[in-house]
Scaffold this active site. Structure first.
Site, mmCIF file in Angstrom:
data_model
loop_
_atom_site.group_PDB
_atom_site.id
_atom_site.type_symbol
_atom_site.label_atom_id
_atom_site.label_comp_id
_atom_site.label_asym_id
_atom_site.label_seq_id
_atom_site.Cartn_x
_atom_site.Cartn_y
_atom_site.Cartn_z
ATOM 1 N N GLU A 259 0.895 -1.156 0.000
ATOM 2 C CA GLU A 259 0.000 0.000 0.000
ATOM 3 C C GLU A 259 0.928 1.199 0.000
ATOM 4 O OE1 GLU A 259 -1.770 2.835 1.400
ATOM 5 O OE2 GLU A 259 -2.704 1.771 3.087
ATOM 6 N N CYS A 298 -2.549 8.582 3.719
ATOM 7 C CA CYS A 298 -2.350 7.962 2.410
ATOM 8 C C CYS A 298 -3.550 8.204 1.515
ATOM 9 C CB CYS A 298 -2.093 6.468 2.568
ATOM 10 S SG CYS A 298 -3.320 5.639 3.583
HETATM 11 P P1 NDP Z 1 9.321 4.441 3.719
HETATM 12 O O1 NDP Z 1 8.906 3.703 2.523
HETATM 13 O O2 NDP Z 1 10.696 4.925 3.812
HETATM 14 O O3 NDP Z 1 9.054 3.580 5.030
HETATM 15 C C1 NDP Z 1 7.924 2.753 5.209
HETATM 16 C C2 NDP Z 1 8.300 1.581 6.102
HETATM 17 O O4 NDP Z 1 9.294 0.801 5.443
HETATM 18 C C3 NDP Z 1 8.914 2.006 7.428
HETATM 19 O O5 NDP Z 1 8.541 1.082 8.429
HETATM 20 C C4 NDP Z 1 10.397 1.881 7.142
HETATM 21 O O6 NDP Z 1 11.171 1.705 8.295
HETATM 22 C C5 NDP Z 1 10.422 0.658 6.287
HETATM 23 N N1 NDP Z 1 11.611 0.513 5.483
HETATM 24 C C6 NDP Z 1 12.287 1.462 4.810
HETATM 25 N N2 NDP Z 1 13.334 0.929 4.180
HETATM 26 C C7 NDP Z 1 13.323 -0.393 4.460
HETATM 27 C C8 NDP Z 1 14.173 -1.479 4.135
HETATM 28 N N3 NDP Z 1 15.215 -1.314 3.354
HETATM 29 N N4 NDP Z 1 13.859 -2.692 4.619
HETATM 30 C C9 NDP Z 1 12.779 -2.889 5.415
HETATM 31 N N5 NDP Z 1 11.974 -1.881 5.761
HETATM 32 C C10 NDP Z 1 12.224 -0.653 5.297
HETATM 33 O O7 NDP Z 1 8.316 5.583 3.863
HETATM 34 P P2 NDP Z 1 8.341 6.765 4.905
HETATM 35 O O8 NDP Z 1 7.632 6.261 6.098
HETATM 36 O O9 NDP Z 1 9.658 7.357 5.126
HETATM 37 O O10 NDP Z 1 7.470 7.776 4.115
HETATM 38 C C11 NDP Z 1 7.965 8.270 2.884
HETATM 39 C C12 NDP Z 1 6.826 8.565 1.971
HETATM 40 O O11 NDP Z 1 5.983 7.407 1.830
HETATM 41 C C13 NDP Z 1 5.899 9.614 2.448
HETATM 42 O O12 NDP Z 1 6.420 10.869 2.261
HETATM 43 C C14 NDP Z 1 4.701 9.300 1.635
HETATM 44 O O13 NDP Z 1 4.852 9.818 0.353
HETATM 45 C C15 NDP Z 1 4.677 7.807 1.563
HETATM 46 N N6 NDP Z 1 3.791 7.217 2.555
HETATM 47 C C16 NDP Z 1 2.691 6.583 2.143
HETATM 48 C C17 NDP Z 1 1.851 6.029 3.059
HETATM 49 C C18 NDP Z 1 0.669 5.273 2.696
HETATM 50 O O14 NDP Z 1 -0.095 4.913 3.583
HETATM 51 N N7 NDP Z 1 0.427 4.948 1.464
HETATM 52 C C19 NDP Z 1 2.062 6.179 4.485
HETATM 53 C C20 NDP Z 1 3.280 6.818 4.815
HETATM 54 C C21 NDP Z 1 4.106 7.293 3.870
HETATM 55 P P3 NDP Z 1 12.039 2.894 8.924
HETATM 56 O O15 NDP Z 1 11.076 3.920 9.385
HETATM 57 O O16 NDP Z 1 12.751 2.232 10.045
HETATM 58 O O17 NDP Z 1 12.931 3.380 7.831
#
Ligand code: NDP
Length: 688
Positions: A259, A298
């Site tokens: 998602e 989101c």
């Molecule tokens: P990320 O994709 O960076 O992170 C989402 C999750 O993935 C977090 O738990 C993060 O952990 C984890 N993650 C990141 N890199 C890895 C990896 N290499 N291996 C395993 N897990 C990983 O998104 P952000 O939360 O930083 O948000 C960035 C953008 O995503 C926002 O600006 C927005 O555009 C979008 N977003 C969309 C959402 C939705 O519901 N569709 C919700 C939130 C964000 P960690 O925090 O430890 O890096």
């Protein structure tokens, strides 16, 4: 790093891990330290083997009904302690209303899945997806589908914006399905997820290891997963794209449900004028999606698509509302919009707004006097609500591709409705789109075209507005997730979500075998007939396949006339000899409802007994007509039993569904249905 700042811990293999500080997590409101992540590395081998070896067998010792009851108890436990969660959530920058979505929305989702499980799932660990189909001419070889527990582990990687709701909306269906979960919250707000998991662990309600928590990185977790496991992800499209091509996941065919960011739209349809209530509803919806949770949803409206002739009016109304919003520390009286979740998000949103501004106009933004209220807010992660205007959204691709995950939205005009729908589709797959219209035909046209690009379409008019939960609210009963850039995944949707965590298997065999497998009587299977009438047995005594073949009854004209008199149903087919001759039956026939009633008269055991109530019929079909002089007979067979446990407000009872076949003198089926009854347990007798 302050020595008094708490160090978060991971919950691995039923024990808390961590005590050495690593990274400081800062308050979104004032930049002060809230918590520290731990430096200890997690042994994911241990975590997975505990999940597989201890948690999984314990979860499968319970059935769907028992797990549903556990979810309900857990929801009630958390609800009683919600203020602790509001206190810690204040650091995320959200207002109480924002945190309500996360905390009570999350607990509400647990309640919703508890009741969905209770209503729709059996008291076993197998779901029959019937009806069975006949695969041979004689009926001795049939086929059907069952859903069984996957016997694996669910890994949930969550986003920072809803640390509690995001965790619980995935945990609830996984737990109900019988999968232990390993949850990795986004680090920035992991202190909320940790507080929630601590309460859950303290409750002692879940089998050990049902829910494990990972603070920090996921290390080699994905590389260690096996064929029966699943991964769900919420976050950015870039991370989703990177994780879903993990070699181990691909090699082992492990499902990856994503998602990701989505550029959701709201369309003001061309039939709406500024004098209509729908016009204000559109403005309210765009405003709400910009300001609620500081736009970090989101589902937020990133693209507001409006008829060109109403562009100025919409922009003026939005400006007026945005100018009035009080932003700042949510603990300050009157503050309606909080901060972004972190400084990193603040920088990210600023960078994206700068890119979006290229070639576009800023209708409202920082220069309009943005001054967040509260102490220390200069160190917080505040961001001015920003409304952009893209005059030619067919020429500017950025507005359909760049998601600024904050209080940011772009107005884009269109000439006709086809253009509006074409702009909606340029999001290349969204979680949700709203269509604000007063014309049913426009709503139908919008769904026909935009349905392919949206996970959900919210149609808003003055009538729905009275109760609409709004554009941005995913509901437990409805699917959440969208195609294309929204990740292509599916969550929620009532029982659908539970099915994502079960394995579908087709089964073939004799009706007797398929009955034993599905736990549901299949026609043609062996039945048991004994001297005791099935309605005289208590719930515990009734077996699948317990059957009664009734005495017979010949249907007379008097029956039809009497039934017409009682019911007032004088339909020509039953009462007009001449008209009935011209029908496909060539004669008068009995009312279908008479056949139903007469069948009940054949199979009931009238004296007071363990059957407490008949609460409905399923799958009723009148298969063949019953004419005057025909003789009917019924067979009643126990098809399904569901033990919902005991509730304090009811005498102990279970649900029994009975398969009913009504036949005529030639052995032809004339009516077929299931009746649903509530049957007392023996325990009720003892208690009395
Ligand atoms: P990320 O994709 O960076 O992170 C989402 C999750 O993935 C977090 O738990 C993060 O952990 C984890 N993650 C990141 N890199 C890895 C990896 N290499 N291996 C395993 N897990 C990983 O998104 P952000 O939360 O930083 O948000 C960035 C953008 O995503 C926002 O600006 C927005 O555009 C979008 N977003 C969309 C959402 C939705 O519901 N569709 C919700 C939130 C964000 P960690 O925090 O430890 O890096």
């Amino acid at each position: 790093m302050s020595s008094s700042t708490p160090i978060l811990q991971s919950l691995i293999a039923d024990r808390w891990v961590g005590g050495t500080a690593a990274r400081a997590l800062l308050s979104a409101v004032n930049g002060r330290e809230v918590a520290l992540t731990h430096a200890e590395e997690i042994d994911f081998g241990e975590s997975l083997s505990f999940a597989r070896g201890q948690a999984l067998p314990a979860l499968l010792k319970l059935d769907f009904q028992q797990r549903a009851a556990t979810l309900k108890a857990l929801a009630a436990y958390l609800m009683e302690r919600k203020e602790q969660l509001y206190a810690i959530s204040a650091h995320t920058g959200g207002t109480r209303a924002d945190n309500w979505i996360d905390i009570e929305g999350g607990i509400g989702t647990l309640f919703a899945y508890a009741s969905t499980g209770r209503r729709e799932l059996p008291s076993s660990n197998i779901v029959h997806e019937g009806p069975a189909v006949s695969l041979g001419r004689e009926g001795s070889f049939i086929g059907s589908h069952v859903l069984v527990p996957k016997r694996g582990v669910a890994v949930h990687i969550n986003a920072f914006n809803f640390p509690m709701w995001g965790m619980l909306e995935k945990f609830a269906p996984s737990f109900l399905a019988g999968m232990p979960c390993i949850v990795k919250p986004a680090t920035a707000t992991s202190y909320v997820a940790e507080a929630c998991v601590r309460l859950i662990q303290d409750s002692g309600l879940l089998p050990a290891g049902s829910l494990q928590l990972v603070i920090g990185g996921s290390g080699d977790l994905l590389d260690r997963l096996e064929e029966t496991d699943v991964v769900t992800f919420t976050g950015s499209a870039d991370t989703a794209a990177m994780l879903k091509v993990n070699k181990n996941l691909i090699r082992r065919g492990i499902p990856f449900n994503a998602e990701a960011d989505s550029l959701n739209c709201a369309i003001l349809a061309p039939d709406v004028t500024p004098d209509d209530p729908e016009f204000d509803l559109f403005v309210r919806e765009v405003f709400r999606e910009m300001s609620a949770k500081t736009g970090q949803k989101c589902t937020a409206i990133r693209r507001a698509i409006v008829p060109r002739q109403h562009l100025d009016a919409v922009a003026a109304k939005l400006r007026e509302r945005l100018a009035k919003i009080k932003a700042g520390d949510p603990s300050v009286e009157g503050v309606k919009m909080g901060a972004l979740a972190s400084k990193a998000q603040q920088a990210d949103v600023a960078e994206r707004v700068a890119l979006l501004a290229q070639g576009n106009e800023i209708v409202f933004g920082e220069r309009d006097g943005f001054a967040p209220l509260g102490e220390g807010v200069a160190n917080g992660a505040f961001f001015a609500p920003t409304l952009l205007l893209c005059r030619d959204a067919f020429a500017n691709e950025a507005v359909h591709e760049l998601e600024a995950f904050g209080p940011v939205s772009t107005l884009m005009p269109y000439e006709d409705f086809d253009q509006a729908l074409a702009l909606a589709a340029k999001g290349r797959g969204s979680l949700v789109g709203s269509v604000i219209t007063k014309t049913p035909a426009l709503a139908a046209e919008a769904v026909m075209h935009a349905g392919a690009f949206h996970g959900r379409i919210h149609v808003l008019d003055r009538e729905a507005a009275k109760e609409s939960t709004g554009h941005g609210s995913p509901m437990p009963a409805l699917k959440h997730g969208g195609p294309g850039r929204a990740g292509g995944g599916e969550e929620l949707g009532g029982i659908r979500a539970v099915k994502h965590y079960l394995q579908r298997c087709a089964v073939q065999g004799s009706p007797t075998m398929v009955t034993a497998i599905t736990g549901e009587y299949q026609r043609g299977a062996k039945v048991q007939e004994d001297a005791v009438h099935p309605f005289r047995k208590h719930f515990e005594e009734i077996q699948i396949g317990d059957s009664l073949l009734t005495h017979r009854r010949t249907v007379s004209e008097a029956d039809i006339v009497n039934f017409g008199g009682i019911s007032g149903d004088y339909f020509y087919m039953h009462f007009d000899e001449i008209a009935a001759k011209d029908t496909q039956f060539g004669q008068r026939i009995a009312h279908g409802y008479f056949v139903l009633s007469a069948a009940a008269g054949l199979f009931v055991s009238p004296a007071p007994g363990p059957v407490l109530a008949n609460y409905g019929l399923d799958t009723l079909r009148f298969v063949n007509p019953v004419a005057i002089g025909d003789t009917i007979q019924a067979r009643l067979t126990c098809k399904r039993r569901i033990d919902r446990g005991n509730r304090p407000d009811q005498p102990p009872q279970g649900v029994v569904a009975w398969d009913v076949q009504v036949m005529n003198q030639r052995g032809e089926l004339v009516a077929s249905y299931d009746i649903l009854t509530l049957v007392a347990k023996q325990a009720a007798q003892t208690a009395a």
